[in-house]
Scaffold this active site. Structure first.
Site, PDB file in Angstrom:
ATOM      1  N   GLY A  90      26.484  36.349  90.269  1.00  0.00           N
ATOM      2  CA  GLY A  90      25.925  36.834  88.527  1.00  0.00           C
ATOM      3  C   GLY A  90      25.272  38.266  87.864  1.00  0.00           C
ATOM      4  N   ARG A 125      35.450  29.456  77.239  1.00  0.00           N
ATOM      5  CA  ARG A 125      33.754  30.068  76.963  1.00  0.00           C
ATOM      6  C   ARG A 125      33.444  30.182  76.186  1.00  0.00           C
ATOM      7  NH1 ARG A 125      32.998  34.454  79.104  1.00  0.00           N
ATOM      8  NH2 ARG A 125      30.605  33.961  80.162  1.00  0.00           N
ATOM      9  N   CYS A 161      42.726  20.147  68.715  1.00  0.00           N
ATOM     10  CA  CYS A 161      42.431  18.929  68.139  1.00  0.00           C
ATOM     11  C   CYS A 161      41.134  18.958  67.772  1.00  0.00           C
ATOM     12  CB  CYS A 161      43.543  18.153  67.693  1.00  0.00           C
ATOM     13  SG  CYS A 161      42.957  16.976  69.037  1.00  0.00           S
ATOM     14  N   GLU A 162      40.329  20.064  68.262  1.00  0.00           N
ATOM     15  CA  GLU A 162      38.661  19.894  67.989  1.00  0.00           C
ATOM     16  C   GLU A 162      38.065  21.347  67.376  1.00  0.00           C
ATOM     17  OE1 GLU A 162      36.516  18.376  70.375  1.00  0.00           O
ATOM     18  OE2 GLU A 162      38.407  17.423  71.482  1.00  0.00           O
ATOM     19  N   PRO A 168      29.334  37.776  95.067  1.00  0.00           N
ATOM     20  CA  PRO A 168      29.761  38.674  92.893  1.00  0.00           C
ATOM     21  C   PRO A 168      31.489  37.906  92.614  1.00  0.00           C
ATOM     22  CG  PRO A 168      30.744  40.841  94.224  1.00  0.00           C
ATOM     23  CD  PRO A 168      29.267  39.651  95.302  1.00  0.00           C
ATOM     24  N   TYR A 195      36.700  32.572  85.074  1.00  0.00           N
ATOM     25  CA  TYR A 195      35.954  31.330  84.229  1.00  0.00           C
ATOM     26  C   TYR A 195      37.231  31.276  83.091  1.00  0.00           C
ATOM     27  CZ  TYR A 195      31.926  31.930  87.280  1.00  0.00           C
ATOM     28  OH  TYR A 195      30.997  32.721  88.235  1.00  0.00           O
TER      29      TYR A 195
HETATM   30  N1  LLP Z   1      27.777  32.791  94.311  1.00  0.00           N
HETATM   31  C1  LLP Z   1      26.973  31.073  93.299  1.00  0.00           C
HETATM   32  C2  LLP Z   1      26.852  29.784  94.665  1.00  0.00           C
HETATM   33  C3  LLP Z   1      28.127  29.806  91.953  1.00  0.00           C
HETATM   34  O1  LLP Z   1      27.523  29.285  91.833  1.00  0.00           O
HETATM   35  C4  LLP Z   1      28.697  31.761  91.282  1.00  0.00           C
HETATM   36  C5  LLP Z   1      29.075  31.061  90.105  1.00  0.00           C
HETATM   37  C6  LLP Z   1      28.633  32.264  91.890  1.00  0.00           C
HETATM   38  C7  LLP Z   1      28.173  33.034  93.540  1.00  0.00           C
HETATM   39  C8  LLP Z   1      29.153  33.552  91.154  1.00  0.00           C
HETATM   40  O2  LLP Z   1      28.890  34.005  90.088  1.00  0.00           O
HETATM   41  P1  LLP Z   1      29.199  35.817  88.848  1.00  0.00           P
HETATM   42  O3  LLP Z   1      28.882  36.207  89.966  1.00  0.00           O
HETATM   43  O4  LLP Z   1      30.345  35.113  89.163  1.00  0.00           O
HETATM   44  O5  LLP Z   1      28.425  35.279  88.046  1.00  0.00           O
HETATM   45  N2  LLP Z   1      32.214  29.185  83.442  1.00  0.00           N
HETATM   46  C9  LLP Z   1      30.357  29.544  83.558  1.00  0.00           C
HETATM   47  C10 LLP Z   1      29.764  31.156  85.486  1.00  0.00           C
HETATM   48  C11 LLP Z   1      29.512  29.534  85.106  1.00  0.00           C
HETATM   49  C12 LLP Z   1      28.939  30.363  86.924  1.00  0.00           C
HETATM   50  C13 LLP Z   1      28.826  29.688  88.054  1.00  0.00           C
HETATM   51  N3  LLP Z   1      28.334  29.793  89.366  1.00  0.00           N
HETATM   52  C14 LLP Z   1      30.984  31.185  82.318  1.00  0.00           C
HETATM   53  O6  LLP Z   1      32.356  30.867  82.495  1.00  0.00           O
HETATM   54  O7  LLP Z   1      30.826  32.418  82.133  1.00  0.00           O
END
Ligand code: LLP
Length: 417
Positions: free
Chosen positions: A242, A317, A346-347, A278, A375
Site C-alpha cells: 500500500g 486506471r 467505444c466507451e 509492496p 496495475y
Molecule cells: N498485498 C495485498 C494483500 C494486496 O491486496 C495488495 C494490493 C498489495 C499487497 C499491494 O498493494 P500496493 O503496494 O501495490 O499498493 N488496481 C488498483 C490497486 C489495487 C490493489 C490491490 N491489492 C490501482 O490501480 O490503484
C-alpha cells in the site's frame, strides 16, 4: 518529480535510460510498455534502505506487474512474492521464485488453488475466514500435510485513498473481523492440519498517511500478544503493501522513510520478523505506456482531442479510479494546447486525461503515459478485440522484448464453433 528519473529528455526526445523512445516505437510498434530495469532496482533499494534496521522479509506483490522478467528482477534482489491466485503462483514459480519464498493471499481461494499452493510448498497461506480455515485444514489433511497459515485481520482502519482500493475497513470483504478472533483461535486449536505462523493485514493501496499503518499495526501487535499468550508461536507479522508513489508532481507521495520512521520503533520491540508486500512502490514509476497519436480533432465547441492507439484496455486506471497519469510528448514542444487525451475504445470512460495542458504534438507523433508500471499491463483486456501490447525492459542501452504483442490468432485460440 516522479520517483524514477530514468525517463528523461535527451536533447528534445524522451528516452528511457539510454534508449530513445522513438526508436523503440519503430522497432516494437505501439502501444508498448517500456520498463526501466534500473528504476525497478532503484525503488527496491530505496525501500530496503528505509527498513534496513528492521528484521523483515519483502514479498513483492506480483499483482502490480507480473511480467516474468519483472518478478525475476525482484527475486534476484532477494524478494519473495505475494500472490493472489493459482495463476500468480504459477507465474512466480515460472519466474524462478522458490515456493518457500511465496505467500498466498486471496479472499476467495478455490479448493484447487489451496491444494496447488499446499502441494507446491508455499511459505504460508493467508486465511480470510473461519470457513476458509476449515477448508485449508481439510485439504491439507487430504494431502497428508500440515498447512502453515497466517490469518488476515481486518483492523477496521479506513485509510484515506480511493474508495475502491481501501481494504482495512470493516465494511469491506477483506480479512477476519477482530470480534471473530476468539472463535478463530479456538478453531485453530482444534484443526488438525493447520499451524498458525503469522498475523496479516493489508489496509489498502496508495496510502499517503503513515498514521493509518500505525493504527492498524498497533491493533495487530495487541492481537499478537494475545495469540502468544494463548501459546501460538507466531513467526511473522505481515503488514501488507500500500505504500504510495507520486503520479502527479503536484501531489507528491509521502517518502517511504516517513513510513519507516513510524513503523520501525513500533515493530522492532515485538522481536518478530515483519513481512512487507509492496507492489506499486516497486514498479509504478518504472514504466511508461508508449502510444501514437492517431488523430487530432476539434469539435464545434473548440474542444481538442488527441485520439491515441492506446486506451482503457491497456491502462484502465483513469477510467476506474479517476487516477491522474502525467502525459509527455516524446518530442518536446514549446507550443502547448489544452486537450482531452483519449483512446480508441467505444466507451466515453476511455480517456487518459481530460482538459490537459499538453505539447502540441502532431498526428503520428508519440506520447508517453507516465507511471504505467503498476496495475496497467496486468489489468489490460481484450475488450473491443484489442491485442494486449508488447512489453520491453531497458537496461542502459540494452533492450529486451519481455512480452510479445498478442496476435489475432491468440484472440480466438481458446474458442471453438
Ligand atoms: N498485498 C495485498 C494483500 C494486496 O491486496 C495488495 C494490493 C498489495 C499487497 C499491494 O498493494 P500496493 O503496494 O501495490 O499498493 N488496481 C488498483 C490497486 C489495487 C490493489 C490491490 N491489492 C490501482 O490501480 O490503484
Amino acid at each position: 518529480m516522479l520517483e524514477s528519473n530514468l525517463f528523461q529528455y535527451t536533447g528534445s526526445t524522451l528516452s528511457c535510460d539510454e534508449v530513445n523512445l522513438n526508436e523503440l516505437a519503430v522497432t516494437f510498434g505501439t502501444p508498448l510498455f517500456v520498463t526501466s530495469s534500473k528504476s525497478l532496482i532503484q525503488s527496491h533499494r530505496n525501500f530496503e534502505q528505509a527498513f534496513e534496521t528492521l528484521p523483515h522479509f519483502t514479498c513483492y506483490s506480483v499483482k502490480a506487474n507480473y511480467n516474468l522478467s519483472v518478478i525475476k528482477t525482484f527475486a534476484e534482489l532477494g524478494c519473495g512474492c505475494d500472490v493472489n491466485s493459482g495463476g500468480e503462483l504459477y507465474r512466480a514459480m515460472q519466474a524462478g521464485v522458490v515456493p518457500e519464498r511465496i505467500i498466498f493471499a486471496g479472499v476467495g481461494k478455490k479448493p484447487e488453488e489451496i491444494a496447488y499452493a499446499l502441494s507446491s510448498g508455499v511459505l504460508m497461506l493467508k486465511a480470510e475466514s473461519l470457513s476458509e480455515l476449515k477448508s485449508i485444514s481439510r485439504i491439507a489433511g487430504e494431502l497428508s500435510l500440515t498447512a502453515s497459515v497466517a490469518i488476515r485481520i481486518n483492523p477496521d482502519v479506513t485509510a484515506e485513498t480511493h474508495p475502491y482500493i481501501t481494504t482495512g475497513d470493516s465494511k469491506e470483504k477483506f480479512g477476519i473481523d477482530e470480534a471473530e478472533l476468539p472463535e478463530v483461535f479456538a478453531l485453530l486449536r482444534q484443526l488438525p492440519h493447520i499451524r498458525l505462523i503469522g498475523l496479516d493485514m493489508h489496509i489498502g493501496s496508495q496510502i499517503f498517511d503513515p498514521e493509518y499503518y500505525v493504527a492498524a499495526t498497533t491493533k495487530l501487535l495487541t492481537i499478537l500478544n494475545s495469540a502468544q499468550a494463548m501459546g501460538f508461536s507466531i513467526e511473522f507479522l505481515d503488514i501488507g503493501g500500500g505504500f504510495p508513489v507520486t503520479y502527479d508532481p503536484l501531489k507528491p507521495a509521502t517518502p517511504i522513510q516517513r513510513f519507516a520512521e513510524k513503523l520501525i520503533p513500533l515493530l522492532l520491540p515485538a522481536g518478530i520478523k515483519v513481512i512487507f508486500e509492496p507492489g506499486r512502490y516497486f514498479v509504478a514509476n518504472a514504466s511508461v505506456l508508449l502510444t501514437r497519436i492517431l488523430y487530432k480533432k476539434r469539435n464545434h465547441t473548440g474542444k481538442e482531442f488527441f485520439v491515441l492507439d492506446a486506451g482503457m484496455t491497456e491502462l484502465i486506471r483513469p477510467a476506474l479510479y479517476q487516477s491522474h497519469h502525467e502525459i509527455q510528448t516524446v518530442t518536446l514542444h514549446d507550443k502547448t494546447i489544452i486537450a482531452d487525451v483519449v483512446g480508441p475504445v467505444c466507451e466515453s470512460s476511455d480517456f487518459f486525461a481530460r482538459h490537459r495542458l499538453i505539447g502540441d504534438a502532431a498526428e503520428g507523433e508519440l506520447l508517453a503515459v507516465m507511471s504505467s508500471g503498476a496495475y496497467a499491463a496486468v489489468m489490460s483486456s481484450n475488450y473491443n478485440g484489442r491485442l494486449r501490447p508488447a512489453e520491453v525492459l531497458v537496461d542502459g542501452s540494452e533492450v529486451k522484448l519481455v512480452r510479445q504483442r498478442e496476435t489475432y490468432e491468440q484472440l480466438v485460440q481458446n474458442e471453438q464453433m
